[in-house]
Each structure stands twice: as C-alpha cells, then as structure tokens.
Scaffold this motif. Sequence first.
Motif, PDB file in Angstrom:
ATOM      1  N   GLU A   1      19.059  14.640  -8.667  1.00 24.67           N
ATOM      2  CA  GLU A   1      17.623  14.872  -8.505  1.00 24.67           C
ATOM      3  C   GLU A   1      16.809  13.736  -9.124  1.00 24.67           C
ATOM      4  O   GLU A   1      15.830  13.271  -8.530  1.00 24.67           O
ATOM      5  CB  GLU A   1      17.242  16.202  -9.156  1.00 24.67           C
ATOM      6  N   ARG A   2      17.241  13.281 -10.306  1.00 22.05           N
ATOM      7  CA  ARG A   2      16.494  12.219 -10.984  1.00 22.05           C
ATOM      8  C   ARG A   2      16.520  10.920 -10.177  1.00 22.05           C
ATOM      9  O   ARG A   2      15.484  10.268 -10.004  1.00 22.05           O
ATOM     10  CB  ARG A   2      17.077  11.995 -12.383  1.00 22.05           C
ATOM     11  N   HIS A   3      17.695  10.554  -9.677  1.00 20.83           N
ATOM     12  CA  HIS A   3      17.786   9.312  -8.900  1.00 20.83           C
ATOM     13  C   HIS A   3      17.092   9.451  -7.542  1.00 20.83           C
ATOM     14  O   HIS A   3      16.504   8.482  -7.045  1.00 20.83           O
ATOM     15  CB  HIS A   3      19.242   8.904  -8.714  1.00 20.83           C
ATOM     16  N   THR A   4      17.148  10.634  -6.950  1.00 16.66           N
ATOM     17  CA  THR A   4      16.450  10.850  -5.686  1.00 16.66           C
ATOM     18  C   THR A   4      14.944  10.699  -5.876  1.00 16.66           C
ATOM     19  O   THR A   4      14.257  10.046  -5.073  1.00 16.66           O
ATOM     20  CB  THR A   4      16.767  12.244  -5.116  1.00 16.66           C
ATOM     21  N   GLU A   5      14.429  11.301  -6.943  1.00 13.99           N
ATOM     22  CA  GLU A   5      12.992  11.202  -7.224  1.00 13.99           C
ATOM     23  C   GLU A   5      12.586   9.754  -7.512  1.00 13.99           C
ATOM     24  O   GLU A   5      11.530   9.287  -7.069  1.00 13.99           O
ATOM     25  CB  GLU A   5      12.622  12.107  -8.394  1.00 13.99           C
ATOM     26  N   ALA A   6      13.428   9.044  -8.274  1.00 14.07           N
ATOM     27  CA  ALA A   6      13.114   7.646  -8.582  1.00 14.07           C
ATOM     28  C   ALA A   6      13.136   6.796  -7.321  1.00 14.07           C
ATOM     29  O   ALA A   6      12.267   5.934  -7.116  1.00 14.07           O
ATOM     30  CB  ALA A   6      14.112   7.102  -9.601  1.00 14.07           C
ATOM     31  N   GLY A   7      14.126   7.032  -6.462  1.00 16.03           N
ATOM     32  CA  GLY A   7      14.194   6.288  -5.205  1.00 16.03           C
ATOM     33  C   GLY A   7      13.014   6.585  -4.311  1.00 16.03           C
ATOM     34  O   GLY A   7      12.437   5.690  -3.688  1.00 16.03           O
ATOM     35  N   ARG A   8      12.638   7.852  -4.286  1.00  9.78           N
ATOM     36  CA  ARG A   8      11.506   8.261  -3.468  1.00  9.78           C
ATOM     37  C   ARG A   8      10.208   7.626  -3.968  1.00  9.78           C
ATOM     38  O   ARG A   8       9.378   7.161  -3.177  1.00  9.78           O
ATOM     39  CB  ARG A   8      11.391   9.780  -3.484  1.00  9.78           C
ATOM     40  N   ALA A   9      10.047   7.585  -5.286  1.00  8.89           N
ATOM     41  CA  ALA A   9       8.840   6.988  -5.865  1.00  8.89           C
ATOM     42  C   ALA A   9       8.750   5.502  -5.525  1.00  8.89           C
ATOM     43  O   ALA A   9       7.669   4.978  -5.231  1.00  8.89           O
ATOM     44  CB  ALA A   9       8.822   7.196  -7.374  1.00  8.89           C
ATOM     45  N   ALA A  10       9.894   4.817  -5.582  1.00  9.66           N
ATOM     46  CA  ALA A  10       9.902   3.390  -5.248  1.00  9.66           C
ATOM     47  C   ALA A  10       9.558   3.176  -3.773  1.00  9.66           C
ATOM     48  O   ALA A  10       8.863   2.218  -3.416  1.00  9.66           O
ATOM     49  CB  ALA A  10      11.257   2.782  -5.582  1.00  9.66           C
ATOM     50  N   LEU A  11      10.038   4.058  -2.919  1.00  9.01           N
ATOM     51  CA  LEU A  11       9.693   3.968  -1.494  1.00  9.01           C
ATOM     52  C   LEU A  11       8.205   4.189  -1.282  1.00  9.01           C
ATOM     53  O   LEU A  11       7.557   3.472  -0.510  1.00  9.01           O
ATOM     54  CB  LEU A  11      10.484   4.995  -0.688  1.00  9.01           C
ATOM     55  N   GLU A  12       7.659   5.174  -1.970  1.00  2.76           N
ATOM     56  CA  GLU A  12       6.232   5.463  -1.816  1.00  2.76           C
ATOM     57  C   GLU A  12       5.365   4.305  -2.286  1.00  2.76           C
ATOM     58  O   GLU A  12       4.263   4.087  -1.780  1.00  2.76           O
ATOM     59  CB  GLU A  12       5.871   6.738  -2.589  1.00  2.76           C
TER      60      GLU A  12
ATOM     61  N   MET B   1       0.848  -1.191   0.000  1.00  2.00           N
ATOM     62  CA  MET B   1       0.000   0.000   0.000  1.00  2.00           C
ATOM     63  C   MET B   1       0.881   1.237   0.000  1.00  2.00           C
ATOM     64  O   MET B   1       1.735   1.409   0.876  1.00  2.00           O
ATOM     65  CB  MET B   1      -0.883   0.005   1.252  1.00  2.00           C
ATOM     66  N   PRO B   2       0.770   2.148  -0.975  1.00  2.99           N
ATOM     67  CA  PRO B   2       1.663   3.280  -1.067  1.00  2.99           C
ATOM     68  C   PRO B   2       1.377   4.326  -0.003  1.00  2.99           C
ATOM     69  O   PRO B   2       0.293   4.404   0.559  1.00  2.99           O
ATOM     70  CB  PRO B   2       1.378   3.832  -2.471  1.00  2.99           C
ATOM     71  N   ALA B   3       2.381   5.163   0.218  1.00  3.64           N
ATOM     72  CA  ALA B   3       2.209   6.258   1.172  1.00  3.64           C
ATOM     73  C   ALA B   3       1.198   7.242   0.637  1.00  3.64           C
ATOM     74  O   ALA B   3       1.037   7.414  -0.552  1.00  3.64           O
ATOM     75  CB  ALA B   3       3.558   6.950   1.415  1.00  3.64           C
ATOM     76  N   SER B   4       0.520   7.935   1.547  1.00 10.98           N
ATOM     77  CA  SER B   4      -0.568   8.802   1.143  1.00 10.98           C
ATOM     78  C   SER B   4      -0.108  10.132   0.597  1.00 10.98           C
ATOM     79  O   SER B   4      -0.876  10.852  -0.017  1.00 10.98           O
ATOM     80  CB  SER B   4      -1.487   9.053   2.341  1.00 10.98           C
ATOM     81  N   SER B   5       1.140  10.514   0.781  1.00 14.86           N
ATOM     82  CA  SER B   5       1.613  11.830   0.383  1.00 14.86           C
ATOM     83  C   SER B   5       2.529  11.750  -0.819  1.00 14.86           C
ATOM     84  O   SER B   5       3.610  12.297  -0.828  1.00 14.86           O
ATOM     85  CB  SER B   5       2.342  12.503   1.547  1.00 14.86           C
ATOM     86  N   ALA B   6       2.095  11.041  -1.873  1.00 10.90           N
ATOM     87  CA  ALA B   6       2.960  10.781  -3.018  1.00 10.90           C
ATOM     88  C   ALA B   6       3.406  12.040  -3.713  1.00 10.90           C
ATOM     89  O   ALA B   6       4.501  12.107  -4.239  1.00 10.90           O
ATOM     90  CB  ALA B   6       2.232   9.869  -4.009  1.00 10.90           C
ATOM     91  N   SER B   7       2.575  13.097  -3.757  1.00 12.21           N
ATOM     92  CA  SER B   7       2.938  14.286  -4.504  1.00 12.21           C
ATOM     93  C   SER B   7       3.621  15.341  -3.648  1.00 12.21           C
ATOM     94  O   SER B   7       4.083  16.345  -4.136  1.00 12.21           O
ATOM     95  CB  SER B   7       1.682  14.899  -5.142  1.00 12.21           C
ATOM     96  N   SER B   8       3.664  15.135  -2.342  1.00 10.55           N
ATOM     97  CA  SER B   8       4.273  16.111  -1.463  1.00 10.55           C
ATOM     98  C   SER B   8       5.694  15.710  -1.121  1.00 10.55           C
ATOM     99  O   SER B   8       6.118  14.614  -1.391  1.00 10.55           O
ATOM    100  CB  SER B   8       3.454  16.246  -0.181  1.00 10.55           C
TER     101      SER B   8
END
Length: 346
Positions: free
Chosen positions: A311-322, A1-8
Amino acid sequence: MPASSASSKPEASVDLVKSLVRSVNARLAALELPAEPAVLYDPVRYVLAGGGKRLRPVLLLLTSEAFGASRDDSMPAALAVEVFHNFTLVHDDIMDHAAERRGRPTVHERWDANTAILVGDAMMGLSYDLLAQTRTDHLGTMLQVYSRMVARLCEGQALDMAFEQTVDVTVEDYLGMIEGKTAALLECALELGALVGGADVDTRAHLVQASRDLGRAFQIQDDLLDLTADAPGWGKTIGGDLIEGKKAYLLLCALEKTTETEVAGGNATEADAAFFRAILAQNGLDPSQVDEARTRMDRLGVLNGAKALVERHTEAGRAALEAALPPSEATTTLLGLVDRMGRRGT
C-alpha cells in the motif's frame, strides 16, 4: 501539471483499457515475420499469441496519450516493450525449468532449450526494430532508455540467480534486486511513453520514481499472493516460492523477524526460527507445511507488514504519477489501473 484528482482514487476506464489491449493484440498478430526458418519463427508466433494482461504496453500507451501523443505514434514502442517482456519470459522459463506458461507448454518444452534461446534472441532483436519505428524526434534518447533497461533487467536477473547460492540475503538486498528485475521494464514503459509525448526531463524523473515504487509494490504483492491467494483464481501452486526455497520477500522478512535478537525479545519463538531456517537448509518446504508457514508468518506480522508495504509503495507511485501527468481520461485511467494493481487478489 499534476492530475486534477489527486485525493481521489478513480477506477480504471475498463473500456479504454480493453480497447488498448485489443489494439496491442491486433498489432502483435499482424507483425510481418518471415516464414522461414519455421523452426525459429513458428515459436515466436506461438509466444506472441499466448495472451497476457499486456500491462506494460498499456501503461506506455496511456502515458503517451496523457501527454497528447496519438496511439499510432506510440504503438511501435508499446509493441517493443511487450515483445521484449515476452522474450524475458521465454528465457526465464528455461532458467526456472518451467513446463507451462499461461496454460500452455513453454517454448523449451514444446520445442527444445536451444530453440528457446534462439527464439528469445530473435524477439529481443525484433523489439529493437519495433522501437526504431516509433514516430518521434527523441529516438536517440529512447534507445538509451531502452538499453539501460536491458542492462538493469539482466543485472536484476543475475542477482536473483546469485541469491540461490547466497545464505545471508536481506530484505533490502531483495528490494534492490526488484528494482532491476521488475521495476526496470515498468520504468522503461512509462519513460518511453513520456518521450513520445514530448515530456520534459523533470516530468520523466517523476515517472522514474513512480515506476520504482510501483515495481516494488507489484512484486511484493505477487510474493504475498503466492502464499495467500485463493487457489482457483491464482493459477499457480499456493506457497510455490516456499516449496522451492526461493528467497522471496515473505521468507526473507520471516527470517529477519526470527533472529536471535527477536527471539530473545519475545517477538518470536525458537520454533519459529528453526522452522524458517530449515526452509533454507533443506532448499525448500514440504507442501504439507505451507499452511503452517502461513500461520507462523501471520502471527509474526509478516503478512500484514507486506500488505502495508504494498500500500505504501502504491501510494508513493501514484503520488509521483499525479505530480507528472496532466489531467486527461488517459491519466485517470492510468491512476485507476495503478490502484487495481495494488489491490490484486484483495
């Protein structure tokens, strides 16, 4: 189940992170190590008392908490990861001939190299012992994950050493090496935390992907700060990688941007190409030329390219975590911590 704050982009909960760091430090200080032989265990205590951000155990604890595990259940695994990380630093310092670590003499400088080797070996054994104390039904899998990390980290270190004698190292070669030397321990921390929390295989796969992106982002940001950080806050010699002739991301990228094809196309000059090739030929850069190196790299787009890749890898890592973590304070804190990692020095 993904985190609720995907866009924040939530800020890390400073209080929670500080609480976790305090807990890790207290448990490290409370480890019951033998008194004798003092020549072995005094240096071990010295290393573990040396401080540090405790990033890896904090990531493990936050991940396990996100999946409902208690801090007590996951703390032994967190301590194992931190002890292992410090073991690698002891041996890295020997290989790098480093005189200081965190503002104090390194173990091989305060004692000697043979002692430092044994201290590292003892700490590696201690890390396995701590891992075995984890309260979990998945200890066998955790040991497999841990042993795989050890192999990958050693492989990454071996590649890093081999690069010193290899002329034609590419940016892709370097990024591949990072996945062993830097990302492997981050991956292990996240996956162990997930296992303590009972996460399934698919969830752990998302965390593995996240760690690989975050490992790249973390190392490239470190390479970038080596040349661009404000000297008082960085704590290291600005341009140290270039001065040592280290084939890190910025130099490799500069070399790829000054090939004959790039020069012929007008994207770089012969002077640019000669400047960066000379760093390899001379096994390093004169400290007086660090500013010139920064100026040339800036003009060639190396610095902005590195920032964009972080920035690109941070965003990708963050998306995978979410995609993997359920909504919780721990998840929000972990995502915020990842954002802060990507913004170090900015």
